[in-house]
Scaffold this motif. Structure first.
Motif: not given
Length: 145
Positions: A102-117
């Motif tokens: 489920v795309a919660t704000e927390t999951e989206i933030a984690k995804w963005k950090e992993a994506h940028f890394a």
């Protein structure tokens, strides 16, 4: 978003706004100066005004140009940021949905950090374009062959 990246974005926005403000003040200042010169040589009542009053009018026009250009540049920059952020969030929601999360704000933030890394790691791993060519493959002219 971490504080370092946020601070970089704020500095970039400030730079964009400051450059646009200087450009707008110069453009509108030149227009104000031209209008003051035309008014001085055209209308006798304007010619009788004091120099500080004429300078005040030119300054008003310059400050108006400064504010208009700076605000327009900042709003354009913010629009670009919103479009980029919405695109990233849309990509994150789709990727998380594919994984069954489920795309919660927390999951989206984690995804963005992993994506940028991941993007930074790929950028560091990719060799520069000039280094890809071997030195022995230097082009030779027809006279050297």
């Amino acid at each position: 978003m971490d504080r370092g990246r946020r601070k970089e974005e704020v500095e970039k926005a400030y730079e964009i706004q400051a450059k646009a403000a200087v450009r707008g003040a110069a453009q509108y200042g030149a227009v104000g100066l031209g209008l003051a010169a035309i008014g001085h040589y055209t209308w006798p009542s304007f010619k009788r005004q004091t120099l500080p009053f004429k300078a005040f009018l030119v300054t008003i026009v310059s400050v108006f140009g400064l504010c208009i250009h700076a605000e327009n540049a900042l709003q354009s920059h913010e629009l670009e940021q919103r479009i980029r952020e919405n695109s990233i969030r849309r990509e994150a929601r789709l990727d998380l949905a594919r994984r069954g999360l489920v795309a919660t704000e927390t999951e989206i933030a984690k995804w963005k950090e992993a994506h940028f890394a991941r993007q930074q790691a790929e950028a560091r791993a990719a060799p520069p374009a000039a280094a890809e060519q071997p030195a022995s493959a230097a082009p030779t002219s027809a006279s050297e062959q």
